[in-house]
Write a protein that holds these residues in place. Structure first.
Motif, PDB file in Angstrom:
ATOM      1  N   LEU A  11      44.241  51.663  40.576  1.00  0.00           N
ATOM      2  CA  LEU A  11      42.790  51.488  40.709  1.00  0.00           C
ATOM      3  C   LEU A  11      42.132  51.201  39.363  1.00  0.00           C
ATOM      4  CD1 LEU A  11      42.011  54.232  43.369  1.00  0.00           C
ATOM      5  CD2 LEU A  11      41.679  51.773  43.636  1.00  0.00           C
ATOM      6  N   ALA A  14      42.835  47.611  38.629  1.00  0.00           N
ATOM      7  CA  ALA A  14      42.038  46.752  39.506  1.00  0.00           C
ATOM      8  C   ALA A  14      40.586  46.682  39.042  1.00  0.00           C
ATOM      9  CB  ALA A  14      42.113  47.266  40.941  1.00  0.00           C
ATOM     10  N   ARG A  15      40.040  47.811  38.632  1.00  0.00           N
ATOM     11  CA  ARG A  15      38.649  47.818  38.163  1.00  0.00           C
ATOM     12  C   ARG A  15      38.516  47.054  36.844  1.00  0.00           C
ATOM     13  NH1 ARG A  15      34.807  51.072  40.349  1.00  0.00           N
ATOM     14  NH2 ARG A  15      35.436  52.395  42.103  1.00  0.00           N
ATOM     15  N   HIS A  18      39.102  43.353  37.560  1.00  0.00           N
ATOM     16  CA  HIS A  18      38.328  42.792  38.669  1.00  0.00           C
ATOM     17  C   HIS A  18      39.238  42.031  39.632  1.00  0.00           C
ATOM     18  CE1 HIS A  18      35.029  44.048  36.237  1.00  0.00           C
ATOM     19  NE2 HIS A  18      35.159  43.073  35.344  1.00  0.00           N
ATOM     20  N   ALA A  20      41.850  42.804  43.085  1.00  0.00           N
ATOM     21  CA  ALA A  20      42.299  43.761  44.097  1.00  0.00           C
ATOM     22  C   ALA A  20      43.808  43.960  44.008  1.00  0.00           C
ATOM     23  CB  ALA A  20      41.911  43.272  45.485  1.00  0.00           C
ATOM     24  N   HIS A  91      34.200  42.137  45.346  1.00  0.00           N
ATOM     25  CA  HIS A  91      35.194  41.465  46.192  1.00  0.00           C
ATOM     26  C   HIS A  91      34.600  41.175  47.570  1.00  0.00           C
ATOM     27  CE1 HIS A  91      38.255  42.200  43.191  1.00  0.00           C
ATOM     28  NE2 HIS A  91      37.950  43.479  43.185  1.00  0.00           N
ATOM     29  N   SER A 136      35.753  47.080  47.740  1.00  0.00           N
ATOM     30  CA  SER A 136      37.080  47.691  47.718  1.00  0.00           C
ATOM     31  C   SER A 136      37.897  47.125  46.574  1.00  0.00           C
ATOM     32  CB  SER A 136      37.812  47.430  49.040  1.00  0.00           C
ATOM     33  OG  SER A 136      39.101  48.023  49.015  1.00  0.00           O
ATOM     34  N   ARG A 137      38.675  48.002  45.952  1.00  0.00           N
ATOM     35  CA  ARG A 137      39.643  47.573  44.961  1.00  0.00           C
ATOM     36  C   ARG A 137      41.015  47.320  45.600  1.00  0.00           C
ATOM     37  NH1 ARG A 137      34.744  48.771  43.884  1.00  0.00           N
ATOM     38  NH2 ARG A 137      35.283  50.754  44.858  1.00  0.00           N
ATOM     39  N   ASP A 152      39.482  55.426  46.706  1.00  0.00           N
ATOM     40  CA  ASP A 152      38.669  54.375  46.078  1.00  0.00           C
ATOM     41  C   ASP A 152      37.191  54.632  46.332  1.00  0.00           C
ATOM     42  OD1 ASP A 152      38.094  51.995  44.714  1.00  0.00           O
ATOM     43  OD2 ASP A 152      38.239  50.799  46.549  1.00  0.00           O
TER      44      ASP A 152
END
Length: 253
Positions: A11, A14-15, A18, A20, A91, A136-137, A152
């Motif tokens: 996570l 992913a953050r 940017h 998923a 997203h 959502s990630r 998440d």
């Protein structure tokens, strides 16, 4: 590396990127693990510095009989209305029109343990219309496993807060809600909060948030669940949520 560590790492990446990531690669065994991932991501990204607790939360569930879920919200995505989110890296852009509540007193675990709906409601000093932007990630997005979504931040993207109004008991079954998304027909609702009263989430939320000795401070805000389901907006849409008698919130996507 434990599964919790792996989910935190996925996570955080992913953050930061940017981008998923697959939830299927980091299956979680239970809600305790999902909440541990929430806390791990918050620590890794420095959301709450110097031991401070979160000042904004989300809480809710599909009914009073369900187990409610909770998530502390990162401060960078909390905006006053009207908000401009065109530069925010979404997203997807799910829309939840909600009522946010603000505490007027500190709450510790002892106080939280004894709350009922009336005494919990008495802790609230103000309310406002809010728009939670759902994101959502996870690559599976809204189809990700429930525990992955909980990890998440229960698919939290950002939160827009309208003007604060004094909080007072009201007939929530008669409360109307209108949601404008771009040029689409207006969506209209009445009495559609899943708990029948936004304050119903306070008891479970405060018990969760005060575990392990934490204190929820006066001024902390919790947004309490959707009145409009989860319609999806697109980039470029202007979104307006109106609750007659309470106020409105607005965001440009």
């Amino acid at each position: 590396m434990t599964m919790i560590d792996a989910a935190v790492a996925a996570l955080v990446t992913a953050r930061n990127a940017h981008r998923a990531t697959p939830a299927a690669q980091v299956p979680l065994p239970d809600a305790a693990a999902a909440y541990a991932v929430q806390a791990g991501v918050a620590r890794a990204l420095g959301w709450f510095q110097d031991g401070a607790s979160a000042r904004h939360w989300k809480s809710g569930g599909p009914s009073r009989d369900a187990t409610l879920t909770h998530a502390p919200l990162p401060p960078a995505g909390i905006w006053p209305s009207p908000a401009d989110a065109r530069a925010w890296p979404f997203h997807l852009r799910g829309i939840e029109a909600e009522i946010a509540l603000r505490l007027g007193a500190d709450v510790d675990a002892t106080r939280a343990a004894g709350l009922d709906l009336a005494s919990a409601s008495a802790l609230v000093d103000a309310m406002c219309v809010s728009i939670e932007l759902v994101d959502s990630r996870w690559r599976e997005a809204l189809e990700a496993p429930a525990l992955a979504k909980l990890a998440d931040l229960q698919s939290h993207g950002a939160l827009v807060l309208g003007d604060w109004q004094p909080f007072a008991p009201r007939d929530w079954s008669a409360q109307r809600c209108r949601v404008h998304i771009g040029a689409r027909p207006v969506l209209e609702f009445q009495g559609t909060h899943s708990m029948g009263d936004p304050a119903f989430v306070l008891m479970a939320w405060l018990r969760h948030a005060t575990q392990d000795g934490a204190v929820v401070r006066a001024g902390t805000v919790v947004t309490t669940g959707t009145w409009c389901g989860l319609p999806l907006a697109t980039a470029g849409d202007r979104v307006l949520a109106e609750f007659p008698g309470i106020g409105q919130a607005e965001v440009q996507l």
